[in-house]
Scaffold this motif. Structure first.
Motif, short mmCIF file in Angstrom:
data_model
loop_
_atom_site.label_atom_id
_atom_site.label_comp_id
_atom_site.label_asym_id
_atom_site.label_seq_id
_atom_site.Cartn_x
_atom_site.Cartn_y
_atom_site.Cartn_z
N ARG A 68 0.84 -1.20 0.00
CA ARG A 68 0.00 0.00 0.00
C ARG A 68 0.88 1.25 0.00
O ARG A 68 1.62 1.50 0.95
CB ARG A 68 -0.91 0.00 1.22
N GLU A 113 0.10 4.28 0.39
CA GLU A 113 -0.26 5.20 1.47
C GLU A 113 0.37 4.80 2.80
O GLU A 113 0.62 5.66 3.65
CB GLU A 113 -1.77 5.32 1.60
N ASP A 114 0.65 3.51 3.00
CA ASP A 114 1.31 3.08 4.23
C ASP A 114 2.75 3.57 4.28
O ASP A 114 3.27 3.93 5.34
CB ASP A 114 1.29 1.56 4.35
N VAL A 131 3.81 6.32 2.86
CA VAL A 131 3.70 7.75 3.13
C VAL A 131 3.51 7.98 4.63
O VAL A 131 4.15 8.85 5.23
CB VAL A 131 2.54 8.37 2.33
N ALA A 132 2.65 7.17 5.25
CA ALA A 132 2.42 7.30 6.69
C ALA A 132 3.67 6.95 7.49
O ALA A 132 3.97 7.59 8.50
CB ALA A 132 1.25 6.40 7.11
#
Length: 277
Positions: free
Chosen positions: A95, A97-98, A100-101
């Motif tokens: 993912r 977005e993971d 990025v987090a």
């Protein structure tokens, strides 16, 4: 210093690297797949040298436990530099977005990202007729897309002089029966590393890869427990022994350090010479 004595299965040399990198204390690293295996070794090796580490793993509970265990071990260890902190975080490398987090977690905790290590990976087995669509998709998603997404998240937040290291494999250049999905994914990582190095060079970011051979980890336990298979494997290694995680970590530290500041786009083999046999 006395010579190293071969010990253990496949005559493994387990001894920490003695090289010191005075520029490393205070730097910040992100390591994916850091709950166990090589990722945990990388986190420990970096923290021992004063680097703050954010470790990400799909198994968040295991990542937290590993971070706690390493913190206790580092506190008890006699090291020249004050050890870095290790922070645990959940991460699904498939993912974007993971990633990025995870990068944001590093910024929030330590204010910067100097090093990013794309270590997470899977090692599936299936002979070519038995490779399922799900297996090839998951292998490429974890082993290749996970590297790309990590590099993207890192590069968006890194300053010139930072470094990314990916985990390729000697399997990128040597075929192993039953590992077609894995071998092809690691060949992609090696080539992706070159592409990243060319494109991120304008930002002053170096990108390299490590290509391990047989290393004494859970991933190779199957061959160490099979005497005939181990003997056959060691015949294909000019140094005639299995490598240790410490020897891979030594190469990681070199590739992240200023000692390799003019090295980029390279896959450095840590395989005892097996790629030539």
């Amino acid at each position: 210093m006395p010579p190293l004595a071969p010990t253990g299965p496949g005559r493994v040399l387990h001894q920490p690297a003695t090289a010191r990198y005075p520029e490393m204390p205070g730097k910040v690293a992100v390591v994916t797949g850091a709950a166990r295996g090589m990722g945990a070794r990388f986190a420990a090796g970096l923290a021992t040298r004063g680097v703050h580490v954010v470790g990400g793993d799909l198994d968040a509970a295991a990542m937290t436990a590993t971070a706690d265990e390493l913190a206790v071990a580092l506190a008890a260890e006699s090291v020249e530099d004050k050890p870095g902190r290790i922070v645990a975080s959940a991460l699904d490398v498939t993912r974007a977005e993971d990633h990025v987090a995870l990068a944001q977690r590093a910024i929030d905790e330590f204010g910067r990202i100097d090093f990013w290590v794309n270590n997470a990976g899977i090692f599936p087995y299936a002979e070519v007729p038995d490779i399922t669509p799900e297996q090839i998709r998951s292998t490429l998603s974890v082993n290749v897309e996970g590297v790309l997404f990590g590099a993207q998240a890192a590069a968006a937040r890194m300053e010139p002089g930072s470094a990314i290291v990916n985990m390729a494999s000697v399997s990128a250049v040597r075929v192993r029966k039953g590992r077609a999905a894995y071998c092809s994914s690691k060949a992609a990582v090696a080539h992706l590393t070159e592409s990243l190095a060319v494109e991120l060079g304008d930002q002053g970011i170096r990108v390299n890869a490590i290509a391990p051979g047989y290393i004494d980890t859970e991933m190779t336990r199957w061959i160490q427990d099979d005497a005939p298979a181990l003997a056959k494997a060691l015949d294909a290694v000019p140094l005639h022994r299995i490598g240790s995680p410490e020897e891979v970590c030594s190469v990681l530290l070199f590739l992240l350090s200023d000692s390799s500041r003019y090295v980029t786009g390279h896959s450095l083999a840590v395989d005892g010479g097996s790629r030539h046999v």
